[in-house]
Design a protein around this motif. Structure first.
Motif, PDB file in Angstrom:
ATOM      1  N   ILE A  46      20.233  33.831  17.569  1.00  7.54           N
ATOM      2  CA  ILE A  46      21.687  33.853  17.538  1.00  7.54           C
ATOM      3  C   ILE A  46      22.295  34.111  18.916  1.00  7.54           C
ATOM      4  N   GLU A  47      21.688  35.005  19.696  1.00  8.97           N
ATOM      5  CA  GLU A  47      22.234  35.318  21.021  1.00  8.97           C
ATOM      6  C   GLU A  47      22.179  34.091  21.929  1.00  8.97           C
ATOM      7  N   GLU A  48      21.081  33.357  21.857  1.00  7.51           N
ATOM      8  CA  GLU A  48      20.944  32.154  22.687  1.00  7.51           C
ATOM      9  C   GLU A  48      21.981  31.107  22.301  1.00  7.51           C
ATOM     10  N   CYS A  49      22.215  30.952  21.014  1.00  8.66           N
ATOM     11  CA  CYS A  49      23.226  29.986  20.559  1.00  8.66           C
ATOM     12  C   CYS A  49      24.607  30.392  21.056  1.00  8.66           C
ATOM     13  N   ALA A  50      24.944  31.668  20.924  1.00 13.65           N
ATOM     14  CA  ALA A  50      26.261  32.152  21.333  1.00 13.65           C
ATOM     15  C   ALA A  50      26.468  31.988  22.837  1.00 13.65           C
ATOM     16  N   VAL A  51      25.456  32.298  23.625  1.00 13.28           N
ATOM     17  CA  VAL A  51      25.554  32.129  25.081  1.00 13.28           C
ATOM     18  C   VAL A  51      25.637  30.643  25.432  1.00 13.28           C
ATOM     19  N   GLY A  52      24.874  29.817  24.725  1.00 15.50           N
ATOM     20  CA  GLY A  52      24.930  28.373  24.964  1.00 15.50           C
ATOM     21  C   GLY A  52      26.306  27.790  24.701  1.00 15.50           C
ATOM     22  N   PHE A  53      26.940  28.237  23.615  1.00 13.29           N
ATOM     23  CA  PHE A  53      28.299  27.776  23.335  1.00 13.29           C
ATOM     24  C   PHE A  53      29.263  28.273  24.412  1.00 13.29           C
ATOM     25  N   HIS A  54      29.081  29.508  24.869  1.00 15.06           N
ATOM     26  CA  HIS A  54      29.926  30.027  25.961  1.00 15.06           C
ATOM     27  C   HIS A  54      29.771  29.152  27.193  1.00 15.06           C
ATOM     28  N   ASN A  55      28.531  28.846  27.543  1.00 17.88           N
ATOM     29  CA  ASN A  55      28.271  28.019  28.730  1.00 17.88           C
ATOM     30  C   ASN A  55      28.828  26.603  28.574  1.00 17.88           C
ATOM     31  N   ALA A  56      28.962  26.154  27.325  1.00 18.64           N
ATOM     32  CA  ALA A  56      29.569  24.846  27.060  1.00 18.64           C
ATOM     33  C   ALA A  56      31.095  24.924  27.094  1.00 18.64           C
ATOM     34  N   LYS A  57      31.598  26.143  27.299  1.00 18.60           N
ATOM     35  CA  LYS A  57      33.032  26.394  27.445  1.00 18.60           C
ATOM     36  C   LYS A  57      33.846  26.126  26.188  1.00 18.60           C
ATOM     37  N   VAL A  58      33.273  26.461  25.017  1.00 17.98           N
ATOM     38  CA  VAL A  58      34.078  26.366  23.802  1.00 17.98           C
ATOM     39  C   VAL A  58      35.171  27.431  23.863  1.00 17.98           C
ATOM     40  N   ALA A  59      36.276  27.191  23.165  1.00 17.43           N
ATOM     41  CA  ALA A  59      37.415  28.110  23.203  1.00 17.43           C
ATOM     42  C   ALA A  59      37.234  29.311  22.284  1.00 17.43           C
ATOM     43  N   VAL A  60      36.428  29.148  21.229  1.00 21.76           N
ATOM     44  CA  VAL A  60      36.233  30.222  20.261  1.00 21.76           C
ATOM     45  C   VAL A  60      34.903  30.023  19.532  1.00 21.76           C
ATOM     46  N   LEU A  61      34.300  31.129  19.128  1.00 25.09           N
ATOM     47  CA  LEU A  61      33.098  31.107  18.301  1.00 25.09           C
ATOM     48  C   LEU A  61      33.480  31.604  16.914  1.00 25.09           C
ATOM     49  N   ALA A  62      33.297  30.789  15.900  1.00 25.58           N
ATOM     50  CA  ALA A  62      33.622  31.151  14.523  1.00 25.58           C
ATOM     51  C   ALA A  62      32.319  31.429  13.783  1.00 25.58           C
ATOM     52  N   VAL A  63      32.123  32.670  13.382  1.00 24.35           N
ATOM     53  CA  VAL A  63      30.903  33.076  12.697  1.00 24.35           C
ATOM     54  C   VAL A  63      31.198  33.205  11.207  1.00 24.35           C
ATOM     55  N   TRP A  64      30.509  32.396  10.398  1.00 21.55           N
ATOM     56  CA  TRP A  64      30.697  32.439   8.948  1.00 21.55           C
ATOM     57  C   TRP A  64      29.989  33.659   8.396  1.00 21.55           C
ATOM     58  N   MET A  65      30.691  34.447   7.581  1.00 24.42           N
ATOM     59  CA  MET A  65      30.220  35.755   7.140  1.00 24.42           C
ATOM     60  C   MET A  65      29.455  35.773   5.817  1.00 24.42           C
ATOM     61  N   ASP A  66      29.549  34.759   5.009  1.00 24.80           N
ATOM     62  CA  ASP A  66      28.948  34.776   3.677  1.00 24.80           C
ATOM     63  C   ASP A  66      27.457  34.456   3.769  1.00 24.80           C
ATOM     64  N   GLU A  67      26.617  35.482   3.571  1.00 28.10           N
ATOM     65  CA  GLU A  67      25.167  35.293   3.712  1.00 28.10           C
ATOM     66  C   GLU A  67      24.617  34.325   2.671  1.00 28.10           C
ATOM     67  N   GLU A  68      25.102  34.415   1.449  1.00 21.97           N
ATOM     68  CA  GLU A  68      24.599  33.551   0.384  1.00 21.97           C
ATOM     69  C   GLU A  68      24.944  32.085   0.643  1.00 21.97           C
ATOM     70  N   VAL A  69      26.161  31.817   1.089  1.00 20.61           N
ATOM     71  CA  VAL A  69      26.615  30.435   1.279  1.00 20.61           C
ATOM     72  C   VAL A  69      26.232  29.888   2.652  1.00 20.61           C
ATOM     73  N   TYR A  70      26.399  30.700   3.712  1.00 24.78           N
ATOM     74  CA  TYR A  70      26.198  30.204   5.080  1.00 24.78           C
ATOM     75  C   TYR A  70      24.986  30.806   5.798  1.00 24.78           C
ATOM     76  N   GLY A  71      24.310  31.745   5.147  1.00 28.44           N
ATOM     77  CA  GLY A  71      23.074  32.283   5.699  1.00 28.44           C
ATOM     78  C   GLY A  71      23.239  33.268   6.841  1.00 28.44           C
ATOM     79  N   MET A  72      24.449  33.740   7.084  1.00 21.92           N
ATOM     80  CA  MET A  72      24.691  34.654   8.201  1.00 21.92           C
ATOM     81  C   MET A  72      24.808  36.092   7.703  1.00 21.92           C
ATOM     82  N   LYS A  73      24.162  37.006   8.424  1.00 23.34           N
ATOM     83  CA  LYS A  73      24.219  38.424   8.097  1.00 23.34           C
ATOM     84  C   LYS A  73      25.253  39.108   8.991  1.00 23.34           C
ATOM     85  N   ALA A  74      25.764  40.222   8.528  1.00 22.84           N
ATOM     86  CA  ALA A  74      26.754  40.970   9.302  1.00 22.84           C
ATOM     87  C   ALA A  74      26.210  41.358  10.674  1.00 22.84           C
TER      88      ALA A  74
END
Length: 95
Positions: free
Chosen positions: A25-53
């Motif tokens: 996750i850290e590598e993805c977030a830094v990669g998006f930063h380096n790509a100069k995206v304006a915002v990072l949207a993290v989906w919170m629902d673990e069951e639906v989107y697989g992301m943990k708090a």
């Protein structure tokens, strides 16, 4: 006008059963930063989107290294289909 691009961070998607695997996750977030995206949207629902708090917290933490730099840290948004009190509390705790 100005076009801004945001990046969604999630491990799975209910509309795409062949959703590609994501690396650390850290590598993805830094990669998006380096790509100069304006915002990072993290989906919170673990069951639906697989992301943990804790992964939301890791994305927030990954952006701290850019404080004082140009560009600075990329803003992080916690996303969910329904943002109830518990989801908001979890997001606030993550940073």
């Amino acid at each position: 006008g100005t076009l801004c691009i945001g990046a969604e961070i999630k491990r799975k998607d209910p509309s795409d059963p062949k959703f590609p695997e994501m690396g650390p996750i850290e590598e993805c977030a830094v990669g998006f930063h380096n790509a100069k995206v304006a915002v990072l949207a993290v989906w919170m629902d673990e069951e639906v989107y697989g992301m943990k708090a804790k992964e939301l917290a890791e994305v927030v933490e990954s952006q701290k290294q850019f404080k004082g730099n140009f560009p600075g840290p990329t803003p992080v948004i916690a996303c969910d289909i329904y943002m109830g009190k518990s989801t908001i509390a979890t997001a606030a705790q993550a940073g």
